[in-house]
Design a protein around this motif. Sequence first.
Motif, PDB file in Angstrom:
ATOM      1  N   ALA A  49      -0.139  24.484 -50.930  1.00 49.90           N
ATOM      2  CA  ALA A  49      -1.035  23.792 -50.004  1.00 49.90           C
ATOM      3  C   ALA A  49      -1.471  22.449 -50.577  1.00 49.90           C
ATOM      4  N   ILE A  50      -1.771  22.433 -51.877  1.00 47.09           N
ATOM      5  CA  ILE A  50      -2.149  21.190 -52.542  1.00 47.09           C
ATOM      6  C   ILE A  50      -1.002  20.184 -52.471  1.00 47.09           C
ATOM      7  N   ALA A  51       0.212  20.662 -52.736  1.00 43.44           N
ATOM      8  CA  ALA A  51       1.381  19.778 -52.737  1.00 43.44           C
ATOM      9  C   ALA A  51       1.643  19.190 -51.361  1.00 43.44           C
ATOM     10  N   VAL A  52       1.418  19.981 -50.309  1.00 40.40           N
ATOM     11  CA  VAL A  52       1.594  19.463 -48.944  1.00 40.40           C
ATOM     12  C   VAL A  52       0.637  18.301 -48.703  1.00 40.40           C
ATOM     13  N   ARG A  53      -0.602  18.458 -49.128  1.00 39.48           N
ATOM     14  CA  ARG A  53      -1.572  17.377 -48.934  1.00 39.48           C
ATOM     15  C   ARG A  53      -1.190  16.140 -49.742  1.00 39.48           C
ATOM     16  N   VAL A  54      -0.743  16.335 -50.984  1.00 39.22           N
ATOM     17  CA  VAL A  54      -0.322  15.197 -51.807  1.00 39.22           C
ATOM     18  C   VAL A  54       0.837  14.458 -51.137  1.00 39.22           C
ATOM     19  N   ALA A  55       1.845  15.224 -50.702  1.00 33.91           N
ATOM     20  CA  ALA A  55       3.028  14.601 -50.099  1.00 33.91           C
ATOM     21  C   ALA A  55       2.687  13.936 -48.772  1.00 33.91           C
TER      22      ALA A  55
END
Length: 324
Positions: free
Chosen positions: A122-128
């Motif tokens: 979920a964190i990675a989706v927001r970063v990307a």
Amino acid sequence: MKRATLGPDGLFPTGVVPPPWPGREVLLDGLMSYVRDTPATRPDAEPALYVHGLGGSAQNWTDLAGLLAHRLDGQAIDLPGFGRSEPGRSYSIPAFAERMIRYIEWSDRGPVHLFGNSLGGAIAVRVAGLRPDLVRTLTLISPAMPFLDPRRSLQGRVVPLLALPRAERLAARFLTQAAPEEMARQIMEACVADTTRIVEQRRREAIEEIRVRYEAAHYAHAYVRTLRGLVTSFLRAYLPGSGSLWRMARMVAAPTLVVGGLRDRLVDVRVAPQVARTIPDSRLLMLEDVGHVAQMEVPRTVARAAVALLDEQQTGTAVPRVGA
């Protein structure tokens, strides 16, 4: 969305069980984070960043990072409050994502190949979604993207407790009531479909990680606050506004691999296909008889899919599927 491809199995060594990769303390914006480095075995390897899930640590990536070292110069980071990192100032998804963005900028390694498991997904989706300039490819393993049926997660039973004013005390009591060996067994049974796939060395390391948690007075606080932040992100995802994780997923521009386990007991098994349908340039790999942490349970399979994504990204053409 398309079906993920698998690179040749012969690319990877057999019978190698590396110890946890060496770690170091990194001071960034006044907060210490613990980072483990997996040195690349080739000079042309590209930078990668691995982000663990709720209650996990950088050690969750030991095997996958080692298998990919011929292609990626890997770093796995302990999120604030977890592993050996200092407690954070906030435990929301936006706060974690901002920390990862700051780390990529500070390390001057971007754009990176970004990997995330569960909460880390979920964190990675927001970063990307927010910073496409920092992400070359995205690999999501059982990403904890929003779903609203608590019956489809073992953690659903504790969600009502988050509303209690003494939730952190209750959690601290629960999280330390069992011996490290018993707690490690419970965690593995929750996260892994077939625990015989976890070698004895990894079991010993998991027990030692739990001992570290028991010694960290902030751990229960971090766990409860993070779970509360995750639940909040689930609710907001279905409300108007720009903060929805599903809206963020539609903004992801990086070529993306989504991996799901059909015996995942922590994230609804329907989530991974929904993520793959939402992210524009995505590939989906659903694994039978695999649980929540495919990178630990079947790291070679995940590595093969990751290498196929890397090859496709470099050449701009799809890689023919190789039998599993």
